[in-house]
Design a protein around this motif. Structure first.
Motif, PDB file in Angstrom:
ATOM      1  N   SER A  30       0.694  -1.244  -0.061  1.00  0.00           N
ATOM      2  CA  SER A  30       0.095  -0.017  -0.113  1.00  0.00           C
ATOM      3  C   SER A  30       0.643   1.287  -0.051  1.00  0.00           C
ATOM      4  CB  SER A  30      -0.929  -0.088   1.399  1.00  0.00           C
ATOM      5  OG  SER A  30      -0.086  -0.013   2.341  1.00  0.00           O
ATOM      6  N   ILE A  31       2.213   1.060  -0.101  1.00  0.00           N
ATOM      7  CA  ILE A  31       2.956   2.226   0.079  1.00  0.00           C
ATOM      8  C   ILE A  31       3.657   2.461  -1.101  1.00  0.00           C
ATOM      9  CG2 ILE A  31       5.126   3.178   1.445  1.00  0.00           C
ATOM     10  CD1 ILE A  31       4.532   1.281   3.568  1.00  0.00           C
ATOM     11  N   TYR A  32       3.100   3.461  -1.800  1.00  0.00           N
ATOM     12  CA  TYR A  32       3.587   3.926  -3.005  1.00  0.00           C
ATOM     13  C   TYR A  32       2.824   5.542  -3.654  1.00  0.00           C
ATOM     14  CZ  TYR A  32      -1.107   1.931  -4.233  1.00  0.00           C
ATOM     15  OH  TYR A  32      -2.420   1.486  -4.171  1.00  0.00           O
ATOM     16  N   VAL A  33       3.357   6.030  -4.496  1.00  0.00           N
ATOM     17  CA  VAL A  33       2.940   7.213  -5.082  1.00  0.00           C
ATOM     18  C   VAL A  33       2.363   7.012  -6.372  1.00  0.00           C
ATOM     19  CG1 VAL A  33       3.513   9.866  -5.762  1.00  0.00           C
ATOM     20  CG2 VAL A  33       4.709   8.339  -3.969  1.00  0.00           C
ATOM     21  N   MET A  34       1.034   7.552  -6.534  1.00  0.00           N
ATOM     22  CA  MET A  34       0.269   7.351  -7.566  1.00  0.00           C
ATOM     23  C   MET A  34       0.262   9.048  -8.382  1.00  0.00           C
ATOM     24  SD  MET A  34      -2.597   4.646  -7.487  1.00  0.00           S
ATOM     25  CE  MET A  34      -2.831   4.305  -9.291  1.00  0.00           C
ATOM     26  N   GLY A  35      -0.149   9.028  -9.507  1.00  0.00           N
ATOM     27  CA  GLY A  35       0.014  10.490 -10.055  1.00  0.00           C
ATOM     28  C   GLY A  35      -0.418  10.196 -11.513  1.00  0.00           C
ATOM     29  N   TRP A  36      -0.340  11.528 -12.203  1.00  0.00           N
ATOM     30  CA  TRP A  36      -0.771  11.657 -13.692  1.00  0.00           C
ATOM     31  C   TRP A  36       0.548  12.540 -14.180  1.00  0.00           C
ATOM     32  CZ3 TRP A  36      -4.586   9.372 -16.151  1.00  0.00           C
ATOM     33  CH2 TRP A  36      -5.722   8.630 -15.325  1.00  0.00           C
ATOM     34  N   TYR A  37       1.080  12.118 -15.291  1.00  0.00           N
ATOM     35  CA  TYR A  37       1.897  12.998 -16.222  1.00  0.00           C
ATOM     36  C   TYR A  37       1.314  13.067 -17.592  1.00  0.00           C
ATOM     37  CZ  TYR A  37       5.666  11.691 -13.248  1.00  0.00           C
ATOM     38  OH  TYR A  37       6.351  11.388 -11.866  1.00  0.00           O
TER      39      TYR A  37
END
Length: 115
Positions: A30-37
């Protein structure tokens, strides 16, 4: 292998809104970064917005106040609400998950803003 599936995107007039969604599967932690590029033709792929598993957000200056990123840790999803869209927001948008020094990418979804 983490898989990211994007939905949303399309054609919208300037000043309009769109919502992008991304679902991650096969995520073992559950330890992660999510994002949009996003990447426009002839340009680099640039960060638009990120959110950590703890809820901290980071936005590109060009989208602050217009875009909102949100995340559902239970469902491993991340959304990007895009308001007041501008012509310069036209690009292919990619969902990203970063964990343990590794980047995972979705297939990309086209966002086109027309005048």
């Amino acid at each position: 292998q983490v898989q990211l599936v994007e939905s949303g995107g399309g054609l919208v007039q300037a000043g309009g809104s769109l919502r992008l969604s991304c679902a991650a599967s096969r995520v073992l932690s559950s330890i992660y970064v999510m994002g949009w590029y996003r990447q426009a033709p002839g340009n680099h792929r640039d960060m638009v917005a990120q959110v950590t598993s703890g809820g901290r957000t980071n936005y590109a200056d060009s989208v602050k106040g217009r875009f909102t990123i949100s995340r559902d840790n239970a469902r491993n999803t991340v959304d990007l609400q895009m308001n007041s869209l501008k012509l310069e927001d036209t690009a292919v948008y990619y969902c990203n998950l970063y964990r343990a020094g590794r980047d995972y990418w979705g297939q990309g979804t086209q966002v086109t803003v027309s005048s």
